[in-house]
Design an enzyme around this catalytic site. Sequence first.
Site, short mmCIF file in Angstrom:
data_model
loop_
_atom_site.label_atom_id
_atom_site.label_comp_id
_atom_site.label_asym_id
_atom_site.label_seq_id
_atom_site.Cartn_x
_atom_site.Cartn_y
_atom_site.Cartn_z
N ASP A 59 10.41 -31.14 -11.13
CA ASP A 59 8.95 -31.15 -11.15
C ASP A 59 8.48 -32.34 -11.97
OD1 ASP A 59 6.25 -30.74 -11.39
OD2 ASP A 59 6.38 -28.75 -12.27
N VAL A 60 8.06 -33.40 -11.28
CA VAL A 60 7.72 -34.64 -11.99
C VAL A 60 6.30 -34.62 -12.57
CG1 VAL A 60 9.37 -36.09 -10.77
CG2 VAL A 60 7.07 -35.77 -9.82
N ASN A 87 5.15 -40.82 -5.28
CA ASN A 87 4.47 -40.23 -4.13
C ASN A 87 4.09 -38.78 -4.36
OD1 ASN A 87 3.77 -40.19 -1.11
ND2 ASN A 87 5.24 -38.49 -1.29
N TYR A 153 -9.12 -33.96 -7.12
CA TYR A 153 -8.08 -34.78 -6.48
C TYR A 153 -8.56 -36.22 -6.35
CZ TYR A 153 -5.21 -36.61 -2.62
OH TYR A 153 -4.40 -37.39 -1.84
N LYS A 157 -6.87 -39.55 -8.10
CA LYS A 157 -6.38 -40.70 -7.34
C LYS A 157 -7.11 -41.98 -7.74
CE LYS A 157 -3.17 -38.80 -4.75
NZ LYS A 157 -1.75 -39.18 -4.89
N THR A 187 0.21 -35.94 9.25
CA THR A 187 1.19 -35.06 8.62
C THR A 187 0.85 -33.62 8.96
OG1 THR A 187 -0.13 -35.07 6.59
CG2 THR A 187 1.67 -36.66 6.73
#
Length: 249
Positions: A59-60, A87, A153, A157, A187
């Site tokens: 979990d980064v 990413n 979000y 970003k 996606t």
Amino acid sequence: MKQTVVVTGSSTGIGRAVALRLARGRHVVVNARLGADDGRRVVEDIVAAGGSADFVQADVSTEQGVADLFAAAASVAAGPITALVNNAGVARSVPFGEWSSAHWQEMLQANLVGCALASQAFVGQLGGGEGAIVNVASVRGVERFGRIGIAAYSAAKAGLINLTAAMARELAPGVRVNAVSPGFTDTRIFRDPASEEDRRRIDRWRDHVPLGRFLAPEEIADAVAYLLDATAVTGANLVVDGGWSQSDG
């Protein structure tokens, strides 16, 4: 000896396409927080195509997860780890009236803070050597294009785009840092909308893309590969959105 690239959040979607693209000539460390089976399938696909890769589950968005990832990456790397693609990220739609500190903390940690921590760990292991970082941001982080419902979000970003510029200045000349801001990409979330309302919204978005279609994940991967290899480019944010941000939509 092959150089190694770490691609966070690379078990599905854009991350998967990036891992497959960068495996042409590099050893790839595939990473995911969840979906270990998907991550291992990416490794299998890379190996089947003649490349080399390993999967590391971590979990980064946490300091411990980042440390675990780079410790494991160092143990499996086929050569020096000279590139990082940040990413990994999370998007959740939460209306204004339902915001909470927990929601904001999750969005900032997953989409901004985790990238900063991973970049710090990556540069630390370079030991003064040269390297390259590409942060996968979003067109929603570009000025004027934040969207209702995903404010946290969008803000995260936007922060990532500015973090890219700041790191590019601080880490030059040895480490180049750039960002890619994808637009609407074909996606799973766009192929399988959760409701009919979501489907209609997606159709409206597609109508405003000058190229007349959503982008393929592989097209985003090509942009990432370009920035990793573009030795004269640092501090850039490459918007890859089929012209959507230039339209009147």
